[in-house]
Design a protein around this motif. Structure first.
Motif, mmCIF file in Angstrom:
data_model
loop_
_atom_site.group_PDB
_atom_site.id
_atom_site.type_symbol
_atom_site.label_atom_id
_atom_site.label_comp_id
_atom_site.label_asym_id
_atom_site.label_seq_id
_atom_site.Cartn_x
_atom_site.Cartn_y
_atom_site.Cartn_z
ATOM 1 N N THR A 152 0.862 -0.898 -0.185
ATOM 2 C CA THR A 152 -0.161 0.161 0.188
ATOM 3 C C THR A 152 0.766 1.185 -0.153
ATOM 4 O O THR A 152 1.538 1.188 0.619
ATOM 5 C CB THR A 152 -1.528 -0.027 1.347
ATOM 6 N N LYS A 206 -3.038 12.016 -1.752
ATOM 7 C CA LYS A 206 -3.280 12.267 -2.258
ATOM 8 C C LYS A 206 -4.652 12.224 -2.249
ATOM 9 O O LYS A 206 -5.143 13.341 -3.099
ATOM 10 C CB LYS A 206 -3.110 11.207 -3.710
ATOM 11 N N GLU A 209 -6.033 0.871 4.093
ATOM 12 C CA GLU A 209 -6.174 2.240 3.154
ATOM 13 C C GLU A 209 -6.090 3.603 3.756
ATOM 14 O O GLU A 209 -5.941 4.136 2.790
ATOM 15 C CB GLU A 209 -7.173 1.684 1.902
ATOM 16 N N THR A 262 -5.703 6.385 -2.668
ATOM 17 C CA THR A 262 -6.413 6.228 -3.521
ATOM 18 C C THR A 262 -7.819 6.916 -3.741
ATOM 19 O O THR A 262 -7.816 6.910 -2.373
ATOM 20 C CB THR A 262 -6.009 4.732 -4.458
ATOM 21 N N GLU A 263 -8.142 6.794 -4.726
ATOM 22 C CA GLU A 263 -9.717 7.547 -4.342
ATOM 23 C C GLU A 263 -10.224 6.229 -3.708
ATOM 24 O O GLU A 263 -11.593 6.223 -3.078
ATOM 25 C CB GLU A 263 -10.308 8.054 -5.729
ATOM 26 N N SER A 264 -10.502 4.870 -4.570
ATOM 27 C CA SER A 264 -11.222 3.517 -3.635
ATOM 28 C C SER A 264 -10.306 3.499 -2.376
ATOM 29 O O SER A 264 -12.116 2.940 -1.662
ATOM 30 C CB SER A 264 -10.101 2.129 -4.572
#
Length: 215
Positions: free
Chosen positions: A2, A7, A40, A65-67
């Motif tokens: 990871t 971001k 995450e 990440t967006e996820s």
């Protein structure tokens, strides 16, 4: 593996109902334990605004990440917050989605606050024609922040789809915060305010209640 480069993020102010501040604090304590289990969610901060009336808290967290952000929004922390919000908070929490423009993340401890004690939340709004210029200015401030040994954690953020930006940063003690306020980044921001900003920066001092920091 990871990524640990922030971001994406969320900034969520939490205004306590009268006499429910302790319950909100307990909710944030539980949120910290849940955040530790989210791989995450790379950084997660529970904050209390200093001297705010009514008592105000906030959650600020970041993702590579967006996820990862989406998983957090559909996870246990968000579920618990929304379930208890009607009884604890007024108004209902507004979840601000942000882009992390630049960051410095240095943890000095593995404890509940990751060696962080106090911080600042600075909100600024660009003149419509100066949105890109302000974004560039905030990104360019990172080398100055890197020179500040007691500015352990610093983020420049952009609220998605708006001309609103922010700085969220944390320090090990009041001395570090005071040095930052008197430092080069603050001086440059105020020097550029008339050119870039719609109004004066909205600066709030915060105390760190809990912090998960993966650097």
């Amino acid at each position: 593996m990871t990524s640990t480069e922030a971001k994406f993020g969320l900034f969520v102010p939490l205004v306590s109902q009268l006499d429910r501040a302790e319950d909100v604090a307990k909710l944030l304590d539980a949120g910290y334990d849940l955040a530790l289990a989210e791989p995450e969610t790379i950084q997660w901060f529970a904050l209390k605004y200093a001297n705010a009336t009514p008592t105000t808290y906030a959650i600020f967290d970041t993702f590579a990440t967006e996820s990862g952000r989406s998983a957090h929004l559909s996870g246990k922390i968000a579920e618990a917050l929304m379930a208890k919000a009607p009884k604890l908070l007024s108004p209902a929490p507004e979840i601000g989605q942000v882009e992390v423009l630049a960051s410095k993340v240095k943890s000095s401890s593995d404890g509940k606050t990751a060696g962080l004690s106090v911080g600042l939340r600075v909100l600024i709004e660009a003149k419509p024609e100066k949105t890109q210029a302000l974004k560039d200015f905030l990104i360019s401030a990172l080398p100055l922040v890197e020179e500040e040994s007691e500015t352990l954690v610093w983020y420049a953020i952009h609220f998605t789809g708006t001309n609103k930006f922010g700085i969220v940063d944390f320090f090990p003690n009041e001395g570090g915060r005071s040095a930052h306020i008197k430092g080069k980044v603050a001086a440059a921001l105020f020097a550029s305010a008339d050119e870039l900003l719609m109004g004066a920066p909205d600066i709030a001092k915060v105390d760190v209640q809990a912090a998960k920091v993966i650097a």
